[in-house]
Design a protein around this motif. Sequence first.
Motif, short mmCIF file in Angstrom:
data_model
loop_
_atom_site.label_atom_id
_atom_site.label_comp_id
_atom_site.label_asym_id
_atom_site.label_seq_id
_atom_site.Cartn_x
_atom_site.Cartn_y
_atom_site.Cartn_z
N VAL A 45 0.68 -0.98 0.00
CA VAL A 45 0.14 -0.08 0.05
C VAL A 45 0.78 1.25 0.17
O VAL A 45 0.49 2.26 -0.86
CB VAL A 45 -0.94 0.14 1.41
N SER A 70 0.16 -2.52 -6.75
CA SER A 70 0.67 -2.46 -5.54
C SER A 70 -0.52 -2.72 -4.49
O SER A 70 -0.48 -3.53 -3.55
CB SER A 70 1.27 -0.98 -5.16
N TYR A 71 -1.73 -2.03 -4.81
CA TYR A 71 -2.90 -2.05 -3.92
C TYR A 71 -3.44 -3.55 -4.20
O TYR A 71 -4.10 -4.05 -3.13
CB TYR A 71 -4.09 -1.04 -4.31
N ALA A 74 -1.64 -6.08 -2.13
CA ALA A 74 -1.84 -5.80 -0.62
C ALA A 74 -3.17 -6.54 -0.29
O ALA A 74 -3.21 -7.16 0.75
CB ALA A 74 -1.96 -4.51 -0.30
#
Length: 179
Positions: A45, A70-71, A74
């Motif tokens: 994050v 990336s999110y 996560a």
Amino acid sequence: TAKLLGLETQSVTLNLFGGTAQIKGIEEDQIKEGIIALMGPLVSVFSGFMWQQGANLGVIPLWQEFIEYSYSIALINLLPIYPLDGGRILFCIFKSIFGFKKSKKITVLIGIILSTGILIKNIITLVLWGRASGIIMALFMFAASLKAIKTPRIIGVRENLWESTENIKIIKACDNESL
């Protein structure tokens, strides 16, 4: 994080979809293990957030795919599928309630059920709509959850599935070697 918590990291293995660390003495402290497991998704994050901020300031180019990746990583890592970080966090919670052995069985069973459901959903999506975007990740999660099984009657299935994912290791650093 392990070093900050006073634990020794013996090795780090980076895979296509993340990494694993062998940390000496982590099994004895559920809180430290949970904190370390939570840091993986938080770093994902944070990296997405920092990239977005850099792009907003004009320091780096906007690379929306990296931010979304990336999110997504996560969120996927927080799924309660052992050995993903969410599964390890769930295991730490269960371990404080049920003890090691029963917690491992419950956590692995939850992981297998969830990863099987995700895999079936992605197979159906592939067959009906021709979209295979999540099938590789679903296969990885399914293989990883099966790898956590220690029951002899299904070791053959587990080993065969895991062999195909072993070759996606990219980097492994041991002891004092740097990445």
